[in-house]
Design a protein around this motif. Structure first.
Motif, PDB file in Angstrom:
ATOM      1  N   ARG A  32      32.503  20.485  53.488  1.00  0.00           N
ATOM      2  CA  ARG A  32      32.887  21.876  53.465  1.00  0.00           C
ATOM      3  C   ARG A  32      33.911  22.091  54.419  1.00  0.00           C
ATOM      4  N   GLU A  33      33.826  21.489  55.621  1.00  0.00           N
ATOM      5  CA  GLU A  33      34.683  21.694  56.758  1.00  0.00           C
ATOM      6  C   GLU A  33      36.087  20.961  56.692  1.00  0.00           C
ATOM      7  N   LEU A  34      36.307  19.786  56.033  1.00  0.00           N
ATOM      8  CA  LEU A  34      37.337  18.826  56.128  1.00  0.00           C
ATOM      9  C   LEU A  34      38.415  19.765  55.366  1.00  0.00           C
ATOM     10  N   PRO A  35      38.349  20.231  54.222  1.00  0.00           N
ATOM     11  CA  PRO A  35      39.571  20.690  53.444  1.00  0.00           C
ATOM     12  C   PRO A  35      39.997  22.089  54.246  1.00  0.00           C
ATOM     13  N   GLU A  36      39.179  22.635  54.914  1.00  0.00           N
ATOM     14  CA  GLU A  36      39.664  23.997  55.710  1.00  0.00           C
ATOM     15  C   GLU A  36      40.450  23.424  56.977  1.00  0.00           C
ATOM     16  N   LEU A  37      40.050  22.353  57.473  1.00  0.00           N
ATOM     17  CA  LEU A  37      40.710  21.916  58.682  1.00  0.00           C
ATOM     18  C   LEU A  37      42.051  21.325  58.253  1.00  0.00           C
ATOM     19  N   VAL A  38      42.100  20.507  57.195  1.00  0.00           N
ATOM     20  CA  VAL A  38      43.230  20.274  56.666  1.00  0.00           C
ATOM     21  C   VAL A  38      44.411  21.426  56.579  1.00  0.00           C
ATOM     22  N   ARG A  39      43.923  22.454  55.766  1.00  0.00           N
ATOM     23  CA  ARG A  39      44.676  23.456  55.717  1.00  0.00           C
ATOM     24  C   ARG A  39      45.140  24.310  56.747  1.00  0.00           C
ATOM     25  N   LEU A  40      44.371  24.318  57.787  1.00  0.00           N
ATOM     26  CA  LEU A  40      44.626  25.031  59.128  1.00  0.00           C
ATOM     27  C   LEU A  40      45.588  24.074  59.753  1.00  0.00           C
ATOM     28  N   ALA A  46      53.112  23.657  60.761  1.00  0.00           N
ATOM     29  CA  ALA A  46      54.607  24.167  60.336  1.00  0.00           C
ATOM     30  C   ALA A  46      54.854  25.323  61.192  1.00  0.00           C
ATOM     31  N   VAL A  47      54.134  26.246  61.423  1.00  0.00           N
ATOM     32  CA  VAL A  47      54.231  27.322  62.335  1.00  0.00           C
ATOM     33  C   VAL A  47      54.719  27.014  63.621  1.00  0.00           C
ATOM     34  N   HIS A  48      54.100  25.968  64.372  1.00  0.00           N
ATOM     35  CA  HIS A  48      54.511  25.621  65.612  1.00  0.00           C
ATOM     36  C   HIS A  48      55.339  24.426  65.857  1.00  0.00           C
ATOM     37  N   ARG A  49      55.940  23.871  64.801  1.00  0.00           N
ATOM     38  CA  ARG A  49      56.601  22.571  64.813  1.00  0.00           C
ATOM     39  C   ARG A  49      57.451  22.419  66.000  1.00  0.00           C
ATOM     40  N   ASP A  50      57.930  23.410  66.688  1.00  0.00           N
ATOM     41  CA  ASP A  50      58.917  23.099  67.662  1.00  0.00           C
ATOM     42  C   ASP A  50      58.340  23.145  69.001  1.00  0.00           C
ATOM     43  N   HIS A  51      56.964  23.411  69.143  1.00  0.00           N
ATOM     44  CA  HIS A  51      56.235  23.448  70.249  1.00  0.00           C
ATOM     45  C   HIS A  51      56.051  21.792  70.815  1.00  0.00           C
ATOM     46  N   PRO A  52      56.335  21.856  72.023  1.00  0.00           N
ATOM     47  CA  PRO A  52      56.050  20.349  72.614  1.00  0.00           C
ATOM     48  C   PRO A  52      54.668  19.889  72.455  1.00  0.00           C
ATOM     49  N   SER A  53      53.597  20.724  72.466  1.00  0.00           N
ATOM     50  CA  SER A  53      52.279  20.163  72.060  1.00  0.00           C
ATOM     51  C   SER A  53      51.665  20.309  70.616  1.00  0.00           C
ATOM     52  N   VAL A  54      52.650  20.555  69.773  1.00  0.00           N
ATOM     53  CA  VAL A  54      52.194  20.668  68.503  1.00  0.00           C
ATOM     54  C   VAL A  54      51.496  19.394  67.963  1.00  0.00           C
ATOM     55  N   PRO A  55      50.409  19.538  67.470  1.00  0.00           N
ATOM     56  CA  PRO A  55      49.378  18.311  66.990  1.00  0.00           C
ATOM     57  C   PRO A  55      50.154  17.748  65.732  1.00  0.00           C
ATOM     58  N   GLY A  56      51.365  17.055  65.851  1.00  0.00           N
ATOM     59  CA  GLY A  56      52.032  16.579  64.670  1.00  0.00           C
ATOM     60  C   GLY A  56      51.169  15.569  64.106  1.00  0.00           C
ATOM     61  N   GLY A  57      51.219  15.594  62.667  1.00  0.00           N
ATOM     62  CA  GLY A  57      50.452  14.313  62.220  1.00  0.00           C
ATOM     63  C   GLY A  57      48.802  14.458  61.930  1.00  0.00           C
ATOM     64  N   LEU A  58      48.402  15.750  62.326  1.00  0.00           N
ATOM     65  CA  LEU A  58      46.951  15.897  62.350  1.00  0.00           C
ATOM     66  C   LEU A  58      46.569  16.241  61.013  1.00  0.00           C
ATOM     67  N   ALA A  59      47.295  16.874  60.253  1.00  0.00           N
ATOM     68  CA  ALA A  59      46.829  17.346  58.908  1.00  0.00           C
ATOM     69  C   ALA A  59      46.811  15.937  57.906  1.00  0.00           C
ATOM     70  N   ASP A  60      47.911  15.133  58.196  1.00  0.00           N
ATOM     71  CA  ASP A  60      47.789  13.765  57.669  1.00  0.00           C
ATOM     72  C   ASP A  60      46.600  13.013  57.813  1.00  0.00           C
ATOM     73  N   ALA A  61      46.318  12.707  59.193  1.00  0.00           N
ATOM     74  CA  ALA A  61      45.239  12.232  59.744  1.00  0.00           C
ATOM     75  C   ALA A  61      43.670  12.716  59.241  1.00  0.00           C
ATOM     76  N   LEU A  62      43.589  13.924  58.996  1.00  0.00           N
ATOM     77  CA  LEU A  62      42.645  14.715  58.527  1.00  0.00           C
ATOM     78  C   LEU A  62      42.396  14.399  56.992  1.00  0.00           C
ATOM     79  N   GLU A  63      43.611  14.365  56.592  1.00  0.00           N
ATOM     80  CA  GLU A  63      43.471  14.421  54.878  1.00  0.00           C
ATOM     81  C   GLU A  63      43.031  12.931  54.477  1.00  0.00           C
ATOM     82  N   ARG A  64      43.534  11.773  55.115  1.00  0.00           N
ATOM     83  CA  ARG A  64      43.302  10.418  55.060  1.00  0.00           C
ATOM     84  C   ARG A  64      41.870  10.451  55.408  1.00  0.00           C
ATOM     85  N   LEU A  65      41.191  11.028  56.336  1.00  0.00           N
ATOM     86  CA  LEU A  65      39.805  10.939  56.724  1.00  0.00           C
ATOM     87  C   LEU A  65      38.938  11.671  55.573  1.00  0.00           C
TER      88      LEU A  65
END
Length: 165
Positions: A32-40, A46-65
């Motif tokens: 139930r929760e993983l698809p929503e986490l991937v989307r979020l 995308a929205v914060h791509r220029d922020h120095p603390s953006v969790p870059g790669g998190l969507a991919d890691a969550l998708e793999r998991l």
């Protein structure tokens, strides 16, 4: 309501109750929760791509998991748990060993997610979506660690031969 089986709640849960708990509390929650986490995560990245603390790669890691965990849980529910509910099988050690190996992989995924999220420490200017993402991702890693602990530490040993006999 706390659905976690703890020694203070049940001294030694029987195997059918433990399996039902694992499926209901953990498998269903992960699905139930993983698809929503991937989307979020995709949205925050995308929205914060220029922020120095953006969790870059998190969507991919969550998708793999999500894919790995989905396959893992399907194998448990279709093959391993039914064998256990039938009292075991002489060859059950092999699928248990495979599940333990996959649990190690899940542990590595948890480590990667924690690292990407910098230990779930939010930047001061994090938006509500980012806050929700980190809360959900932290819940996921805590739940997955407990899920693995119940299987590796309580359920699987019931069907493994004692060492040295």
């Amino acid at each position: 309501m706390n659905t976690r089986i703890e020694s203070s709640d049940i001294e030694d849960p029987d195997t059918p109750s433990l399996i039902a708990h694992i499926v209901q509390r953990y498998h269903e929650a992960h699905r139930r929760e993983l698809p929503e986490l991937v989307r979020l995560s995709s949205r925050v990245e995308a929205v914060h791509r220029d922020h120095p603390s953006v969790p870059g790669g998190l969507a991919d890691a969550l998708e793999r998991l999500s894919g790995d965990l989905g396959s893992h849980m399907a194998k448990e529910e279709a093959a391993l748990f039914p064998l256990m509910l039938d009292g075991g099988h002489p060859m059950i050690a092999h699928p248990i060993a495979q599940m333990r190996h996959e649990h190690d992989d899940h542990g590595a995924a948890i480590g990667e997610i924690r690292e990407i999220c910098r230990g779930f420490v939010l930047p001061a200017d994090a938006c509500r979506s980012w806050r929700a993402l980190y809360a959900g991702a932290e819940k996921l890693v805590v739940d997955l660690a407990e899920h693995v602990r119940l299987e590796n530490g309580i359920l699987f040993p019931r069907f493994e031969a004692p060492v040295g006999l």
